[in-house]
Enzyme design. Structure first.
Site, short mmCIF file in Angstrom:
data_model
loop_
_atom_site.label_atom_id
_atom_site.label_comp_id
_atom_site.label_asym_id
_atom_site.label_seq_id
_atom_site.Cartn_x
_atom_site.Cartn_y
_atom_site.Cartn_z
N GLU A 26 -64.65 -24.98 27.92
CA GLU A 26 -64.01 -23.90 28.67
C GLU A 26 -65.04 -22.87 29.14
O GLU A 26 -64.87 -22.25 30.20
CB GLU A 26 -62.99 -23.24 27.73
CG GLU A 26 -62.07 -22.26 28.40
CD GLU A 26 -61.20 -21.54 27.37
OE1 GLU A 26 -61.22 -21.94 26.19
OE2 GLU A 26 -60.51 -20.60 27.77
N HIS B 127 -65.70 -3.91 21.98
CA HIS B 127 -66.65 -4.04 20.87
C HIS B 127 -66.26 -5.23 19.97
O HIS B 127 -65.85 -5.03 18.83
CB HIS B 127 -66.64 -2.76 20.01
CG HIS B 127 -67.11 -1.51 20.70
ND1 HIS B 127 -66.97 -0.26 20.15
CD2 HIS B 127 -67.71 -1.33 21.90
CE1 HIS B 127 -67.48 0.65 20.97
NE2 HIS B 127 -67.93 0.03 22.05
#
Ligand code: 2HA
Ligand code: ZN
Length: 275
Positions: free
Chosen positions: A170, A142
């Site tokens: 990335e 979460h």
């Protein structure tokens, strides 16, 4: 062999602890599962109990018949896994029909697997097939920034993939296939498991709107590293949107094409649209 000294259990526990320290596992939030190798099962079989009953999974996963999983418990806190592993995680076996499980170790005092068991197992079933058995870890967390973005961005794979890719090079390197998005649905249900596992055929990461993130990986490092990368990009995007909603400059679709070529990423055209 001492079950808590095996590499796969140590890595499992480390991952829960790393996730807790990131702040992604308030109270009993999040869950983790690992599809065991035959050698893992043989190394710890002596510790298995036959005392626990077969229980309904809540869905069917016939391609996982006879498989064993390490899994976090429902209502258990990631914070406590490192302190009391046997009470907070367990090993389950899947029956021959793929519709029931039995606790074989851990989850002491009648503990049960995570409420998201249907999504974990259906994702594992998809990934076992899609990745030729290479993927073994499903991780649900979460993280605040990715959740925040599901209130302000359109809930589409195209938008989330492209916005996150733009935050740092990335991102397209770590998830070149993109990222899936599920609109708000009732957690723990078979319905959300069906929708999520369908997206897992195409992606290794799926966002649950207003709830969290599911990642799949070959091992704990890749599954956790994927979540970490996505949440870092989401944090940057939240900061950018907070400073000024219109970016002055960004990584463009042309830049992404150059990156795709240089790193042989084969980025799908559907995400390289002009904005
Ligand atoms: O409480 O994260 O999605 C565990 C969960 C449910
Ligand atoms: Zn959750």
């Amino acid at each position: 062999m001492d079950i808590l000294k095996t590499d796969f259990i140590r890595d499992f526990i480390k991952t829960t602890d790393d996730g807790y320290k990131q702040g992604w596992h308030e109270r009993n939030g999040g869950n983790l599962s690992y599809r065991m190798k035959e050698s893992d099962v043989e190394a710890v079989r002596e510790h298995f109990t036959g005392d626990r009953p077969w229980m309904d999974i809540g869905t069917r996963v016939p391609d996982l018949a006879g498989e064993y999983f390490v899994i976090t418990g429902t209502g258990k806190y990631f914070r406590n896994v490192v302190l009391h592993p046997e009470a907070n995680i367990g090993i389950i076996e899947i029956n021959a029909a793929g519709d029931k499980y039995k606790v074989r170790w851990g989850l002491k005092d009648g503990g049960r697997p995570t409420s998201e068991l249907p999504t974990h197992l259906m994702n594992h079933e998809v990934k076992k097939k899609a990745a030729n058995g290479a993927h073994r870890v499903i991780y649900h967390c979460h993280p605040a920034n990715i959740i925040a973005l599901t209130f302000v961005l359109p809930l589409s794979d195209k938008v989330f993939t492209r916005e996150l890719w733009e935050m740092m090079p990335e991102c397209p390197v770590v998830f070149p296939e993109g990222i899936g998005v599920v609109e708000w649905m009732v957690p723990g249900s078979r319905e959300i498991a069906v929708v999520s596992s369908d997206l897992m055929k195409k992606y290794n990461a799926v966002i649950w709107a207003h709830h969290g993130l599911f990642c799949s990986g070959e091992d704990f490092d890749t599954a956790f590293g994927l979540a970490h990368t996505i949440e870092k990009a989401a944090e940057i995007l939240v900061k950018v949107l907070s400073i000024r909603p219109d970016k002055l400059q960004t990584i463009t679709s042309e830049n992404l094409r150059e990156l795709s070529k240089a790193f042989r990423l084969d980025l799908p055209e559907e995400f390289l649209y002009d904005k």
